[in-house]
Write an enzyme that holds these catalytic residues in place. Structure first.
Site, PDB file in Angstrom:
ATOM      1  N   GLU A 427      -5.201 -34.116  31.286  1.00  0.00           N
ATOM      2  CA  GLU A 427      -4.135 -33.428  31.573  1.00  0.00           C
ATOM      3  C   GLU A 427      -3.217 -34.285  32.561  1.00  0.00           C
ATOM      4  OE1 GLU A 427      -7.584 -31.408  30.446  1.00  0.00           O
ATOM      5  OE2 GLU A 427      -7.023 -32.227  32.300  1.00  0.00           O
ATOM      6  N   GLU A1263      -2.801  31.134 -25.940  1.00  0.00           N
ATOM      7  CA  GLU A1263      -3.086  29.751 -25.787  1.00  0.00           C
ATOM      8  C   GLU A1263      -2.120  28.894 -25.122  1.00  0.00           C
ATOM      9  OE1 GLU A1263      -5.831  31.496 -28.020  1.00  0.00           O
ATOM     10  OE2 GLU A1263      -3.925  30.978 -28.792  1.00  0.00           O
TER      11      GLU A1263
END
Length: 1625
Positions: A427, A1263
């Site tokens: 760094e 039905e």
């Protein structure tokens, strides 16, 4: 927006001229820019490469001084997915980051190919970048003003979403950024990585933004190396602020996050390809203490068998911590140690720091000074403090540094043979602030704007910002120092092999253990002891790593060549799933290996997310059942979660303790199949060390794939021969759901059978081992077949048994000819259509998601050409399954769409308001199977699986839902209403349709009612029942597997299961669910007479007189539609004008009357109040979105016509039948209208003499039946009336509207919602029954009775049922027993058949036998058709009368017992007509008996069912049995006996141990109830007996009959219990 730190209101408003608005959140800037700040465009032009514009600063105050007045905006359309723009000073050259590693474009993309467009706003200047495909604005700089000063540059972007990743290097607490006004500094710094927002070692300005679940993403990269910060705010937006240089942005678009990363790496450079050995395990420590101690570490780890490739040395090996030196006192013979490592196949990596000790006796310093490679200050070489002391630092941007650095490395390598370099402190880190002198006070060291860096200063821990580099000022280039050092180090290669170098930011997937001297203990695995759990676990997982190194190496090859990620966030692979967007405690290796570590101390379970795929546990090789959900994953101290993803092929190698020895071992493959039984993968292989192997194509590259039961290894590149003569010897295929056969390997044009393999069904793993010819670099394939046994074939084309192979495969199914009847030729592959995910086990049940899998067709089936689309398409993509534990013995499981509400059956069930809070006491245990999806239910007591839907064919389409389940045995009962030849269902590939239809009973023809309910006996005699609450047209298939398949045409799948465990308890629990049966009045148990074809009321009167004269018991007279005028409901024919009086007269003698009603109402009449009032109340079924009635035709005749009865039925319908409307009994208003009509039938207010004081009603044709298909004008919706799948129904070729209404007819539910008749057709009779029952009770004030033809689950709450229009034939006697037993299961105990048959002329002997059998029907009625001979008891001869009288007197004498049974059915749900298996479940012989039956638990009926038969074979289960006619008894151990059965006799036996109440019979129940009551005590072999008798007035509406809204009046009733216990002598 720029947060001006420490601003006050006055400073903000008057000095900076900004806006001031403080808020409670201190992160939110109180001082912010106005909208009209920034720059304006003074000239915009299109260029050959993009855009160019001059920018002029608007007149606004300067915040940081030295504003750039004139700027230049240039933009390039570099590629279809990459946009580049720069903002620079128009007049002055400013520092720009060198483009030496940037892939500069030499051309420009054609604008027509761009995936984006760019808009420029001129005042103030801003740009918008828009995705063309969806017009979404991706970036908009207009959210904040452009600021461009000498040492302050700012630009903001509004983002399309808050899903932001990247920016670094920091310790982020989560991978997905928190957008709540967080500011991240970017400036390289040697700082301890701790929690906080500190800037760390690297500088990465790139971020990625995931737009949405489509995967569309964008990336932003600012090429700027000055100190900066980035602020994320919830707009969402990001603001870059940097202290110098220019604004140089690259914008990347991709369809996925992974594509954006690839685009980014195309610009900045793809990762290097590491040496193979660098992927091995690596050890390091600060201060080993010396050579001796280091050797001990190495040796103990070797001894422990730890896979271990690389040893590091930290700065303690150096002399005085100086680069390129060795501390000979502490580390003597270090070169020998390095050689020892090499001799053992291991590598050695040394650390180097950039700080060079400033001492002329130090050769590295002396040489560097001569070459002037150091960073300069105003007074000479810049000096700072590093590990050796006062130091200088190489300027790696200076070309002179390259030979100097190379020379130092080469010379040191000649002393110490290292294999890699570990770079630290790069760094540009110093141990003291600034240089050895204080930094000058200037704008570089103390700029007007300092980003929010650690310690608030750019000078801390590094050199002064005004020091000078070859490439510029430290102020500008600080953050690229580590980059330049790595680049120069990479120029140096010490051998022909790659020399790896590692910076402070380690490569992904680096496996290294390091500790520092601040710790007083070692942490290498062997340091914890040879028997330690840590060592064992480390060794186990390192071997797993080494096994997978070929896969990892291939990932690095793909990273190197394609820019793909290696350590991969879950969101990159599963972006469609928002749950993965913020998962950061798990990661992937590439696309296929999910790694779930334990990250917290003291835990052995972690919350882990399992993405949406099949995952295999690497230890067990089993597919885990979790999917797309968070789970509590158990991970004890020695475990880490490792799961391989289905659909991928992983190259592996037998591991050893180093990669050098591992690479000599055989190769293999792990094939993890996906749901389609497919997988893919690659293998990259080279020598593992040489440089430029990719560039020179000196490698082998395989593409692997599995599809269509074939593993294919295809060579993509073959330019490397491995010296170890490697071969693929072992292949493991996971998820092989069927046992394969006929395995062959194909290579070099030869096919060789494979004999060395094993298949493990429990894990579904195929292991192929001992392969000897598959050399690396050679193409090969392995094939197998997956045979499907007949029992495992589930019909994929049920609508066409003769389907062609082509049509079958077009549907995605398998086809195989068969000669076995019933076995489908077209059947499903086991490839699932849906995947279960997010499975949540809760105390009250289970929930899960079901997701439609993409392309779930098997490759084998897909080989057929797809000529036409599948008519059964319309798949629902997202489903939900919920399991609810309602009670200990009842659960519900329901599959539905959570997003699109579908029709659900509106039948109310008796479900507890709150489910159980725990399943601990439940009789069942439910588990979810996920690969493929299925639900499994076990009975806890026996561990018997009673439901297992992990079977192929699960379908959930718009108009077809299908699910299959394995059954626990071959003993299945139920499903109706269909005529069955046996009580137990025939499991030999039989289909049964269920759709209410006016269809007389006949084999496999769907009839009047619908009951999708069955009871199953398990092999041990336990029983359970299953209801599918679905009212759409459906069928079921039973196959000998044993298994069951449901197919229904709509709605949802809503199952209820009751677990008994006895058959009788199953029925009780089922009726508890659907509703207990209605309690009939006592008189309804008497004998009843009826006939269609009575010509007048006089005929009925004569019949009654004849029955009275013959003294034949007889309680009820029915009247068919003959009594109506032209068969119109609620009218009275002139031929029956005295019917009201006759009814009243006969009722004085205790008789009762039941009248028939049909639902259809004629619309061709004038002044016909039922129709007029129906119209006024809007009760009739209509066409959708219309006020027009759906007209049909049934019995009502037109007015003023003479009917020619000799014509055929169809002609009569056409000529004579009126248009009729059908009431919608689901609609609230219809019930009130219907009750009103019934009330006026009972008490005619206009013509009182026509009042008919009936006692019950008989509902026919409900039905609903229609004499025309659909309507008089046909139907309008083809897809509803002839859906893609029409179940196995009578007249299926004519569609669902055959003999009924059009399916698109609209009905209205009680809640007002509209439904199609398509969905509710089967509920028509059910919906008519309740208001009819209520009307009977309301108008008569008595209990009454309703008999209905069409039924549905819960119909028994309001009505009984007759078995329909049967035929006068011998076979109907036995079938009537089956029908009654089935309706007992259905919860409708008041049931019987038309005695002697409805159609055809009854034969004398048959009618006698039927009268004997019918005398024990709960509903005992003799009824037949018009035009046939009379068959009532007085229509034959005196002998017939005598036989009928005798058997009916027996019935009447037993009515107290029968009435008690009815009461128990009503209150407890018990059966009345009872199969023998209900009482004698332990006797498996009873499981098939259906020619005998019981009344309750005590009476056994053994009728004659065939002609010319005078003795029968009857079964007597283990008990003492008494002949009812003689009283004689005998014990049975479970025997078949031959019984005499003369024509005048039916065999009735009483079971020992029971007490039967009886009563002296009379001509009807009115009189018999006045006779004395007796008890028949039938002792068992212990001399004991017990029984009950229920008694009330027989007709009042008791409290237990009332619905909640009725007044709670009740009659008196009694339950008498009797028990006989023997006494001593």
């Amino acid at each position: 927006m720029n947060k001006l730190r420490m601003s006050t209101r006055d400073v903000c408003r008057w000095k900076y001229r900004c806006c001031w608005k403080p808020v409670a959140d201190t992160k939110v800037p109180a001082c912010f820019f106005p909208k009209n700040w920034g720059y304006e465009v003074s000239g915009l032009e299109n260029t050959s490469t993009g855009l160019k514009a001059q920018l002029k600063k608007l007149s606004t105050p300067s915040h940081f001084g030295n504003d750039i007045t004139d700027a230049l905006f240039t933009a390039e359309y570099q590629t279809a997915n990459r946009f580049h723009f720069k903002i620079t000073d128009l007049n002055e050259v400013r520092y720009e980051v060198s483009h030496e590693n940037i892939n500069l474009m030499t051309g420009t993309a054609d604008e027509s190919t761009l995936s984006y467009s760019v808009e420029v706003t001129k005042m103030p200047f801003s740009i918008r970048i828009i995705r063309k495909s969806n017009s979404k604005v991706l970036l908009d700089t207009g959210i904040g003003p452009l600021q461009f000063a000498e040492q302050y540059l700012q630009l903001s972007f509004r983002l399309p979403s808050s899903n932001v990743y990247g920016l670094g290097e920091h310790v982020h607490q989560q991978y997905l950024h928190n957008m709540s006004w967080n500011t991240w500094p970017i400036f390289t710094r040697d700082a301890t990585p701790t929690e906080g927002m500190a800037n760390l070692y690297g500088a990465h300005t790139f971020f990625l933004c995931l737009e949405d679940t489509s995967g569309a993403s964008l990336g932003v990269f600012l090429l700027n190396s000055n100190a900066m910060e980035a602020t994320l705010q919830p707009a969402p937006a990001v603001t870059y602020r940097t202290t110098g240089g220019i604004l140089d942005f690259y914008i990347f678009l991709g369809n996925t996050p992974e594509q954006v990363v690839q685009e980014y790496l195309e610009v900045v450079g793809r990762p290097f390809l590491p040496s193979y050995w660098s992927l091995g395990f690596q050890l390091s420590r600060r201060d080993y203490g010396g050579t001796k101690e280091l050797r001990e570490v190495i040796e103990r780890n070797r001894k422990a068998g730890i896979p271990y490739d690389v040893q590091y040395s930290d700065i303690d090996y150096m002399d005085g911590k100086k680069d390129f030196t060795i501390d000979e006192q502490t580390y003597p013979n270090l070169p020998d140690l390095a050689m020892d490592l090499h001799d053992n196949g291991q590598k050695y990596v040394i650390i180097l720091n950039p700080g060079i000790f400033k001492n002329l006796t130090y050769e590295a310093y002396r040489n560097g000074s001569q070459s002037r490679v150091w960073i300069m200050s105003s007074s000479g070489f810049a000096v700072g403090e590093s590990y050796p002391g006062e130091s200088v630092f190489p300027d790696f941007s200076n070309p002179a540094s390259i030979p100097w650095w190379t020379q130092q490395l080469s010379e040191f390598y000649s002393r110490l043979e290292f294999d890699g370099v570990w770079i630290e402190m790069d760094e540009l880190s110093t141990l003291l602030q600034g240089s050895n002198v204080k930094c000058d006070s200037n704008n570089l060291n103390y700029p007007p704007f300092t980003p929010s860096v650690l310690d608030g200063s750019l000078l801390v821990g590094t050199l002064c910002m005004d020091t000078e580099f070859y490439s510029g000022l430290h102020y500008d280039v600080h953050s690229i120092y580590g980059y330049t050092m790595s680049r120069v180090t990479d120029f140096h290669k010490t051998r022909e092999e790659d020399q790896d170098q590692l910076s402070s930011e380690s490569i992904p997937s680096l496996s290294r253990v390091e500790n520092m001297t601040v710790f007083i203990w070692d942490q290498d695995p062997a340091a914890f002891g040879l028997d330690s759990e840590l060592l064992k676990s480390s060794r186990y997982y390192l071997f797993a790593r080494y096994t997978l190194l070929p896969y990892l190496y291939t990932l690095f090859y793909r990273a190197h060549t394609l820019g793909e990620t290696v350590a991969r966030p879950l969101v990159h692979e599963f972006y469609q799933d928002p749950a993965t967007w913020d998962v950061h405690e798990q990661f992937l290796w590439g696309p296929g290996l999910l790694i779930t570590p334990v990250l917290y101390e003291g835990v052995d379970h972690i919350k882990a997310y399992i993405p949406d795929a099949i995952w295999y546990d690497i230890d067990t090789e089993l597919a885990i059942e979790w999917r797309k959900q968070f789970v509590d994953m158990p991970l004890p101290g020695d475990k880490i979660g490792l799961h391989l993803r289905g659909g991928y092929i992983f190259p592996i190698q037998t591991p050893n303790t180093t990669t050098e020895t591992s690479r000599k071992n055989p190769l293999g493959l792990i094939v993890a199949l996906d749901h389609k039984r497919e997988a893919k993968g690659q293998l990259y292989w080279d020598d593992g060390v040489s440089k430029d192997t990719v560039l020179e194509k000196k490698y082998v590259l395989y593409d692997f794939s599995v599809t269509s039961n074939r593993l294919q290894a295809k060579i993509i590149n073959n330019n490397y021969v491995d010296p170890n003569d490697l071969m693929f010897t072992d292949i493991r295929i996971w998820g092989m759901d069927k046992e394969p056969s006929n395995l062959n390997v194909l290579f070099n044009g030869n096919t060789t059978p494979i004999s060395s393999y094993s298949y493990i069904p429990s894990t579904k793993v195929l292991i192929i081992y001992g392969l000897t010819e598959l050399k690396l670099g050679q193409e090969f394939s392995i094939e197998w077949t997956l045979a499907v046994s007949d029992l495992e074939k589930f019909n994929c084309f049920p609508e066409d048994p003769a389907v062609s192979e082509e049509s079958c495969k077009q549907r995605g199914c398998l086809w195989e000819p068969t000669t076995t009847p019933g076995v489908p030729t077209c059947f499903y592959d086991t490839i699932p259509q849906y995947a279960a995910s997010n499975v949540q086990y809760q105390p009250t049940g289970i929930t899960m998601d079901l997701t439609l899998l993409e392309d779930s067709t098997s490759a084998r089936a897909a080989a057929a050409p797809s000529v036409v689309s599948d008519p059964l398409s319309g798949k629902i993509s997202s489903l939900k399954l919920s399991v609810i534990y309602h009670t200990e013995n009842m659960l519900q499981f329901k599959i539905y769409s959570p997003t699109n509400k579908r029709y659900e059956v509106p039948v109310p069930l008796n479900i507890p308001a709150v489910p159980l809070g725990s399943s601990e006491d439940c009789l069942y245990n439910v588990t979810v199977k996920t690969n493929p999806f299925g639900l499994q239910i076990r009975r806890k007591s026996s561990n018997t699986v009673i439901w297992d839907s992990q079977l192929p064919g699960f379908t959930f389409n718009e108009m077809l839902l299908s699910i299959s389940t394995r059954l626990p045995s071959q003993y299945i009962y139920g499903f109706g209403e269909t005529e069955h030849a046996s009580f137990r269902r025939n499991m030999s590939w039989n289909m049964w349709g269920m759709f209410a239809r006016d269809e007389p009973p006949a084999y496999k023809k769907n009839s009047y009612g619908v009951h999708p309910y069955y009871m199953a006996l398990e092999d041990d005699g336990n029983a359970h029942g299953v209801l599918l609450l679905n009212s759409n047209a459906m069928d079921v298939t039973l196959q000998p597997t044993p298994a069951l398949t449901y197919r229904t045409t709509g709605g949802i799948l809503d199952f209820y299961m009751v677990l008994g465990p006895t058959p009788e308890l199953v029925t009780q629990q089922y009726t508890q669910l659907v509703g207990r049966p209605a309690m009939p009045p006592y008189w309804a148990l008497g004998f009843q007479l009826s006939r269609y074809g009575y010509e007048s009321d006089d005929e009925i009167a004569s019949l009654h007189e004849a029955m009275e004269a013959a003294q034949i018991p007889y309680d009820v007279q029915h009247v068919d539609i003959d009594y109506m005028t032209r068969k119109l409901d609620f009218t009275l024919s002139p031929s029956f004008q005295n019917l009201g009086a006759l009814i009243n007269q006969m009722k004085t003698n205790g008789m009762k009357f039941i009248l028939i009603l049909d639902p259809a109402i004629s619309g061709n009449e004038t002044n016909y109040l039922p129709f007029t009032r129906g119209q006024e109340n809007n009760v009739f079924i209509k066409w959708p979105d219309s006020n027009d009635i759906v007209w049909g035709k049934v019995w009502p005749d037109l007015p003023n016509v003479n009917v020619d009865g000799s014509l055929d039925h169809e002609t009569q319908v056409k000529l004579y039948r009126a248009y009729v409307a059908f009431p919608d009994f689901l609609r609230n208003s219809t019930a009130a209208w219907w009750k009103k009509e019934i009330e006026e039938l009972y008490s005619n207010p206009r013509e009182p003499q026509k009042s008919l004081k009936f006692d019950g009603l008989w509902l026919d044709m409900n039905e609903p039946s229609n004499f025309v298909d659909g309507s008089v004008k046909g139907c309008r919706n083809e897809i509803l009336n002839k859906p893609p799948y029409i179940p196995y129904l009578e007249a299926r070729d004519r569609g669902l509207s055959s003999k009924t209404l059009c399916m698109e007819s609209e009905q209205i539910l009680p809640d007002g919602s509209r439904v199609q008749h398509y969905d509710v057709h089967n509920l028509y009779g059910w919906s008519q029954t309740r208001p009819t029952y209520e009307a009977v009770q309301e108008v008569t004030g008595q209990r009454g009775i309703v008999i209905t033809r069409s039924t549905f689950p819960s119909s028994g709450r309001w009505a009984g049922h007759w078995l329909g229009d049967n035929t006068a034939a011998w076979d109907q006697l036995g079938k009537s027993i089956i029908g009654m037993m089935e309706f007992s299961l259905f919860g409708i105990p008041y049931t019987g058949a038309d005695i002697c048959g409805f159609f055809g002329d009854a034969e004398y002997e048959m009618c006698i036998r039927w009268m004997q059998l019918g005398a024990f029907y709960p509903f005992s009625r003799n009824h037949n058709n018009a035009g046939t001979r009379r068959q009532d008891p007085v229509a034959w001869n005196s002998a017939f009368e005598e036989y009928s009288r005798r058997v009916l007197q027996t019935r009447y004498s037993l009515l107290p017992y029968l009435y008690t049974l009815m009461h128990k059915a009503h209150t407890e749900g018990s059966t009345v007509v009872r199969p023998l298996l209900h009482e004698f479940t332990n006797d498996s012989k009873t499981w098939d008996i259906d020619q005998q039956f019981m009344l309750g638990p005590a009476i056994l009926i053994s009728p004659v069912l065939e002609s010319n038969t005078f003795e029968i074979l009857a079964y007597f289960p283990r008990a003492r049995w008494y002949d009812h006619s003689t009283g004689s008894g005998q014990d049975s151990t479970g025997d078949w006996q031959i019984l005499a059965a003369p024509l005048d006799h039916i065999n009735v036996h009483v079971r020992g141990g029971y007490i039967l109440p009886w009563q002296e019979p009379a001509r009807n129940t009115y009189y018999s109830r006045q006779n004395f009551v007796g008890l028949t005590v039938a002792l068992d072999d212990k001399g004991e007996a017990e029984g009950q008798m229920f008694w009330d007035d027989g007709q009042s509406i008791s409290k237990y009959d009332l619905t909640p809204r009725e007044p709670a009046c009740h009659s008196e009733h009694r339950v008498i219990e009797a028990q006989h216990v023997p006494v001593g002598p």
